[in-house]
Design an enzyme around this catalytic site. Sequence first.
Site, PDB file in Angstrom:
ATOM      1  N   GLY A  10      50.598 -26.349  49.604  1.00  0.00           N
ATOM      2  CA  GLY A  10      51.495 -26.466  50.755  1.00  0.00           C
ATOM      3  C   GLY A  10      51.308 -25.356  51.773  1.00  0.00           C
ATOM      4  O   GLY A  10      51.426 -25.568  52.984  1.00  0.00           O
ATOM      5  N   ASN A  11      50.962 -24.149  51.287  1.00  0.00           N
ATOM      6  CA  ASN A  11      50.799 -22.998  52.200  1.00  0.00           C
ATOM      7  C   ASN A  11      49.613 -23.160  53.124  1.00  0.00           C
ATOM      8  O   ASN A  11      49.530 -22.506  54.153  1.00  0.00           O
ATOM      9  CB  ASN A  11      50.584 -21.717  51.420  1.00  0.00           C
ATOM     10  CG  ASN A  11      51.499 -21.633  50.246  1.00  0.00           C
ATOM     11  OD1 ASN A  11      52.705 -21.593  50.418  1.00  0.00           O
ATOM     12  ND2 ASN A  11      50.954 -21.645  49.055  1.00  0.00           N
TER      13      ASN A  11
HETATM   14  P1  ADP Z   1      50.826 -24.457  46.108  1.00  0.00           P
HETATM   15  O1  ADP Z   1      51.632 -24.691  47.336  1.00  0.00           O
HETATM   16  O2  ADP Z   1      49.429 -24.036  46.410  1.00  0.00           O
HETATM   17  O3  ADP Z   1      50.918 -25.559  45.099  1.00  0.00           O
HETATM   18  P2  ADP Z   1      52.522 -22.837  44.324  1.00  0.00           P
HETATM   19  O4  ADP Z   1      53.523 -21.913  44.919  1.00  0.00           O
HETATM   20  O5  ADP Z   1      53.001 -24.086  43.686  1.00  0.00           O
HETATM   21  O6  ADP Z   1      51.441 -23.126  45.471  1.00  0.00           O
HETATM   22  O7  ADP Z   1      51.635 -22.030  43.232  1.00  0.00           O
HETATM   23  C1  ADP Z   1      50.973 -20.823  43.559  1.00  0.00           C
HETATM   24  C2  ADP Z   1      51.814 -19.628  43.132  1.00  0.00           C
HETATM   25  O8  ADP Z   1      51.828 -19.495  41.711  1.00  0.00           O
HETATM   26  C3  ADP Z   1      51.311 -18.276  43.566  1.00  0.00           C
HETATM   27  O9  ADP Z   1      51.698 -17.969  44.875  1.00  0.00           O
HETATM   28  C4  ADP Z   1      51.942 -17.319  42.543  1.00  0.00           C
HETATM   29  O10 ADP Z   1      53.106 -16.718  43.085  1.00  0.00           O
HETATM   30  C5  ADP Z   1      52.389 -18.221  41.403  1.00  0.00           C
HETATM   31  N1  ADP Z   1      51.973 -17.819  40.055  1.00  0.00           N
HETATM   32  C6  ADP Z   1      52.736 -18.009  38.945  1.00  0.00           C
HETATM   33  N2  ADP Z   1      52.126 -17.577  37.857  1.00  0.00           N
HETATM   34  C7  ADP Z   1      50.911 -17.084  38.252  1.00  0.00           C
HETATM   35  C8  ADP Z   1      49.808 -16.494  37.548  1.00  0.00           C
HETATM   36  N3  ADP Z   1      49.821 -16.328  36.232  1.00  0.00           N
HETATM   37  N4  ADP Z   1      48.729 -16.107  38.272  1.00  0.00           N
HETATM   38  C9  ADP Z   1      48.698 -16.270  39.617  1.00  0.00           C
HETATM   39  N5  ADP Z   1      49.722 -16.823  40.323  1.00  0.00           N
HETATM   40  C10 ADP Z   1      50.817 -17.235  39.658  1.00  0.00           C
END
Ligand code: ADP
Length: 311
Positions: A10-11
């Site tokens: 989404g970002n």
């Molecule tokens: P997208 O919109 O790309 O689906 P999400 O917010 O659903 O993004 O997932 C990405 C986020 O996952 C990262 O910004 C980070 O804060 C989080 N995250 C949780 N656990 C981890 C981990 N073990 N390693 C890296 N990021 C993690």
Amino acid sequence: MATIVIALGGNAILQPGQAGTAAEQAENIRKTCVQIAGMIEAGHRVVVTHGNGPQVGNLLIQQEEASAVVPPMPMDVAGAMSQGMLGYWMQNQLDNLLRERGIVKPVVTLVTQVLVDRDDPAFKNPTKPVGPFYTEAKAQRYMAEKGWQMKEDAGRGWRRVVPSPNPKAIWEKEAIKTLVDAGAVVICSGGGGVPSFLEGEKLTGCEAVIDKDLAGQRLAADVGADLFCILTDVPKVCLRYKQPDQEMLSRVTLAQMHKYASEGHFKAGSMGPKVEAIMRFVEATGKWGVISSLDDATQAVEGNAGTVIVP
Ligand code: ADP
Ligand code: MG
């Protein structure tokens, strides 16, 4: 020539702090499409899927705010609207970028329905917050009138929660495969696709949300992808994320990743489903997958950035 399925976070489309104007979203998508155009120029076949969280959230707010003037559309319809909107921006930007590079290739968005199981346990336990925040009075009314499930969200107000069932099949997979084989760049299964179940022979959309990374895995398997690449806002998957002894993972085997996942390193609803989706892909195909930041996409699809998961 490799076939790559790319799942955009989404970002990639709407950054936190931005208002979400059409110009902002189109510009974010343009930057992403520069990388995708580069992959196509390098000779890869690309299929794109994407998240829709902020966009479908805004569409649901528009439905709610205008409900006294025009009938509000349900979530499955809003999901389809978001696929069309984001697909249009990508078609427009990617087509322009490809022509700049002298590449003639059709770019097409396909509104996608994704089959879920009516008996999926997720339907008994809705967990995914969606749409606007409501006052308690309005929330009580909607729970009674519309049968919505609503929860108080950390002091910010009441919010609707919907089920997040497991994707079983991409309904339009034959059409997608035909387009890919014909050389088109296909954008599909946006927002995880419209969750739909069968009542006898009749396919019906429902008010739920499918995780876009898990649906992306089904898509990758269905188009016979050589590589499944998930692009998000962190450069690598981490162990002990945000703890002082955090460790970034560069290359991990499936067995190691299963172990890390069972130890609880990857958060449900964010990194958890990404890792799960890549593991399912590697397990099902014997091929490799990668999770990386959008900025490193070009390197990641060559196996030179992000977290690479191998059999
Ligand atoms: P997208 O919109 O790309 O689906 P999400 O917010 O659903 O993004 O997932 C990405 C986020 O996952 C990262 O910004 C980070 O804060 C989080 N995250 C949780 N656990 C981890 C981990 N073990 N390693 C890296 N990021 C993690
Ligand atoms: Mg996500």
